[in-house]
Motif scaffolding. Structure first.
Motif, PDB file in Angstrom:
ATOM      1  N   ALA A  36      10.503  -4.266  -3.314  1.00 39.52           N
ATOM      2  CA  ALA A  36       9.905  -3.321  -4.270  1.00 39.52           C
ATOM      3  C   ALA A  36       8.664  -3.932  -4.924  1.00 39.52           C
ATOM      4  O   ALA A  36       7.627  -3.265  -5.055  1.00 39.52           O
ATOM      5  N   LEU A  37       8.775  -5.197  -5.311  1.00 34.32           N
ATOM      6  CA  LEU A  37       7.622  -5.878  -5.913  1.00 34.32           C
ATOM      7  C   LEU A  37       6.440  -5.901  -4.943  1.00 34.32           C
ATOM      8  O   LEU A  37       5.302  -5.616  -5.315  1.00 34.32           O
ATOM      9  N   THR A  38       6.754  -6.240  -3.693  1.00 32.77           N
ATOM     10  CA  THR A  38       5.686  -6.346  -2.702  1.00 32.77           C
ATOM     11  C   THR A  38       5.059  -4.991  -2.418  1.00 32.77           C
ATOM     12  O   THR A  38       3.828  -4.870  -2.325  1.00 32.77           O
ATOM     13  N   VAL A  39       5.908  -3.967  -2.294  1.00 34.97           N
ATOM     14  CA  VAL A  39       5.380  -2.630  -1.979  1.00 34.97           C
ATOM     15  C   VAL A  39       4.494  -2.137  -3.126  1.00 34.97           C
ATOM     16  O   VAL A  39       3.368  -1.666  -2.911  1.00 34.97           O
ATOM     17  N   LEU A  40       5.005  -2.281  -4.365  1.00 36.39           N
ATOM     18  CA  LEU A  40       4.221  -1.813  -5.518  1.00 36.39           C
ATOM     19  C   LEU A  40       2.927  -2.615  -5.657  1.00 36.39           C
ATOM     20  O   LEU A  40       1.847  -2.058  -5.881  1.00 36.39           O
ATOM     21  N   GLY A  41       3.060  -3.942  -5.517  1.00 40.53           N
ATOM     22  CA  GLY A  41       1.877  -4.802  -5.628  1.00 40.53           C
ATOM     23  C   GLY A  41       0.872  -4.505  -4.533  1.00 40.53           C
ATOM     24  O   GLY A  41      -0.332  -4.438  -4.770  1.00 40.53           O
ATOM     25  N   SER A  42       1.386  -4.284  -3.317  1.00 35.37           N
ATOM     26  CA  SER A  42       0.487  -4.033  -2.183  1.00 35.37           C
ATOM     27  C   SER A  42      -0.216  -2.694  -2.321  1.00 35.37           C
ATOM     28  O   SER A  42      -1.363  -2.547  -1.882  1.00 35.37           O
ATOM     29  N   ALA A  43       0.489  -1.716  -2.917  1.00 34.92           N
ATOM     30  CA  ALA A  43      -0.143  -0.400  -3.109  1.00 34.92           C
ATOM     31  C   ALA A  43      -1.396  -0.568  -3.972  1.00 34.92           C
ATOM     32  O   ALA A  43      -2.469  -0.026  -3.665  1.00 34.92           O
ATOM     33  N   GLY A  44      -1.252  -1.347  -5.034  1.00 33.78           N
ATOM     34  CA  GLY A  44      -2.418  -1.654  -5.871  1.00 33.78           C
ATOM     35  C   GLY A  44      -3.420  -2.486  -5.095  1.00 33.78           C
ATOM     36  O   GLY A  44      -4.633  -2.333  -5.256  1.00 33.78           O
TER      37      GLY A  44
END
Lengths: 397, 230
Positions: free
Chosen positions: A317-325
């Motif tokens: 979740a952290l990676t997906v959210l961070g990567s979206a940004g």
């Protein structure tokens, strides 16, 4: 499901810390994205540029690349006629590149002159007005910049001068031409003042017309699959010339730009490591803070597998959210960097260093997702191995 | 027809290292709990009460002796089977409640049911029923951090009852509560026992112990005495 909700909601427990970590992951992802775009972007952009008008083969003086030197191909018209007669050739045309001068009321303006064969050209697109007709020795095409410098528009007459004598600052040849259209020269750098006339006119203005010189020949094969074969035949037919297919030129360009690619890989790898460390650090901290909770969950019968999945889910979740940004940041940064890099003199304005490609972007997304999962492995292991009784005892004291 | 004991602990010993020395937390404690019983374990701090509870609850292995729960010897179970047994046959209530602060009261109660594979609507419905049972139906949407100590302990009790355990193990359930709130929990335990739940409760609280059908007194890692309510 509630277990997964617990994992994800835990991220909101320390909003500022999570936000800072997400920002860090976004920056690392943006860098990775940019490096991925850079590593394949130059190649793709170069290939697209060369194939912009569908001409798959370039012929230049031996040992040179197009417009690399002042060297020229002699008897160009004869060579072009021979090439057009080759089986499998759909079109062939010559281009001469040379310096010419435009007369304004009180001075001469330096211009780049293209001599072209309008019936087979692969170096410009008409943006306003009309194209030159084959054999139109009275017409001229201008880039927007050249039109601006000469203060002319479509239908006006301009005077071009050639072969300037530096001793007396006087041109040997003058030619009055009517502006037929405005064009975008595909290989021009930003702001380049370029003009184009039919080949014989430019030969008289810029070079020794009797030698019938050309800087570059463009050949379009009727069948894309037959390009290599045609290039080989032309190489045999014209051993004194440099014959390259676009694919071969791309390979040569790649060799020249290998440092760019290596730099992209190294920086991309480093940003990936930064992302892993960020996610792993944050998860390790949060797991250590929540050991009591985890021990409680284990005590009431929650399996190690569930605990592991929860921690891994947090990492993903952290990676997906961070990567979206990171994607947004990466695209914005790429645009900014592209503007800087393509402003270097000599680079075609349509060239791009950072090119988003579906395959490489998907690969980057997959790598990031794997990264998020990998980063969660150690904290997940830590969480699943927490000694239940000892942790509960420690919590109670 | 005689009923089998719910829980049989034989000659339990527990040693663990602390600051370079071996601490003998249990020195041969034996205990039997029958179905439907309310047993309180009392004793001074360090007498081994909580250790005994953790061992019979399968969350800490003994150094010696054996535990038989519902006819199953715990030492024969691997971690996975033991975890499943805790999930489906045992309920735990802790002194400090140990609710997950990021979840609501209902989500906390749902958690063991979700782990046991009970699906959405049925799980939510049972969680609501349990919260009603402990008197917190109106607080189901509140996060654990928005509840008082007594409310948190009642949610913890509802969570412990989620998978219909055979026995409920409680470690100092009133230890963190004021007198009035402690009385509410005490009453809840009495009601649970009346409704058929077997209880094994470690406590310092004399009022709570007084409610038990049997009180086990521990001293220095051993069962020192047992008293049965008249």
């Amino acid at each position: 499901m509630t277990g997964l909700v617990w994992g994800l909601k835990s991220l909101g427990r320390h909003p500022l810390r999570t936000a800072l970590s997400l920002a860090g992951i976004a920056v690392a992802s943006a860098m990775l994205l940019d490096m991925v775009m850079l590593s394949g972007g130059i190649e793709k952009s170069f290939s697209e540029l060369l194939l912009a008008r569908g001409y798959q083969i370039r012929i230049t003086p031996k040992g040179t690349l197009p417009f690399d030197t002042e060297g020229s191909i002699p008897r160009t018209s004869e060579v072009v006629r021979t090439i057009r007669a080759e089986p499998g050739v759909e079109a062939a045309g010559a281009v001469l590149g040379t310096a010419v001068y435009g007369r304004t009321r009180d001075s001469l303006v330096t211009l780049f002159g293209y001599g072209i064969q309008p019936e087979a050209q692969g170096i410009y697109q008409v943006t306003a007005g009309a194209d030159l007709a084959p054999g139109d020795t009275l017409g001229i095409l201008l880039s927007e910049t050249a039109a601006g410098l000469l203060h002319t528009s479509i239908g006006d007459t301009v005077t071009l001068a050639g072969r300037l004598d530096p001793q007396i600052a006087s041109a040997s040849v003058d030619r009055r031409l009517v502006v037929r259209g405005l064009v975008r020269w595909i290989y021009d750098h930003r702001g380049q003042p370029s003009v184009g006339t039919v080949l014989p006119v430019m030969q008289r203005l810029g070079r020794d017309a009797a030698a019938d010189p050309g800087s570059l020949l463009l050949v379009k094969a009727a069948d894309d699959r037959a390009v290599d074969n045609l290039a080989e035949r032309l190489r045999e037919r014209f051993p004194a010339l440099e014959v390259n297919s676009v694919a071969e030129l791309v390979v040569q360009a790649k060799r020249r730009l290998v440092y760019f690619t290596q730099l992209a890989y190294v920086l991309g790898g480093m940003s990936l490591i930064v992302a892993v460390l960020l996610v792993a650090t944050l998860l390790t901290i949060t797991v250590n803070e929540r050991l009591g909770e985890i021990a409680t969950l284990r005590a009431i019968g929650v399996s190690r597998g569930t605990v592991v999945r929860q921690v891994l889910a947090e990492g993903v979740a952290l990676t997906v959210l961070g990567s979206a940004g990171g994607i947004l940041l990466g695209l914005a940064t790429a645009e900014y960097l592209d503007a800087i890099l393509t402003s270097f003199p000599g680079l075609p304005a349509t060239f791009s260093f950072f090119v988003p490609r579906a395959d490489t972007l998907s690969l980057a997304a997959l790598v990031l997702l794997l990264t998020g999962s990998l980063a969660g492995i150690y904290p997940a292991w830590l969480a699943s191995r927490a000694p239940i009784a000892a942790t509960l005892r420690a919590e109670a004291t | 027809m005689t009923r089998s004991p719910m829980l049989v602990a034989r000659d339990l010993r527990k040693d663990y290292p602390m600051n370079g020395e071996v601490v003998h937390a249990l020195r041969g404690a034996s205990l039997t709990v029958e179905p439907g019983e309310f047993v309180a374990i009392v004793g001074p701090s360090g007498s081994g009460k909580s250790t005994l509870l953790q061992i019979v609850g399968g969350i800490d292995p003994p150094s010696g002796g054996s535990v038989e729960l519902l006819g199953t010897r715990l030492e024969t179970l691997n971690d996975r089977a033991l975890t499943h047994l805790r999930l489906t046959r045992l309920g735990f209530v802790f002194q400090r409640f140990h609710l997950l602060p990021v979840l609501t009261a209902r989500e906390n109660v749902e958690l063991p049911m979700a782990e046991a594979g009970l699906r959405g609507a049925r799980r939510r419905e049972r969680a609501r029923q349990l919260l009603e049972y402990v008197g917190l139906g109106h607080r189901e949407g509140h996060r654990a951090t928005q509840l008082s100590g007594g409310e948190m302990q009642r949610v913890a009790i509802a969570r412990a009852l989620a998978n219909r355990p055979a026995i409920l193990l409680a470690d100092e359930p009133t230890g963190e509560l004021d007198a009035a709130t402690g009385r509410e929990i005490l009453e809840l335990f009495r009601r649970l026992n009346r409704d058929g739940t077997t209880l094994l409760v470690v406590t310092h609280d004399e009022r709570l112990a007084a409610q038990a059908g049997r009180v086990v007194h521990m001293l220095d890692g051993r069962i020192a005495a047992e008293t049965t309510a008249p």
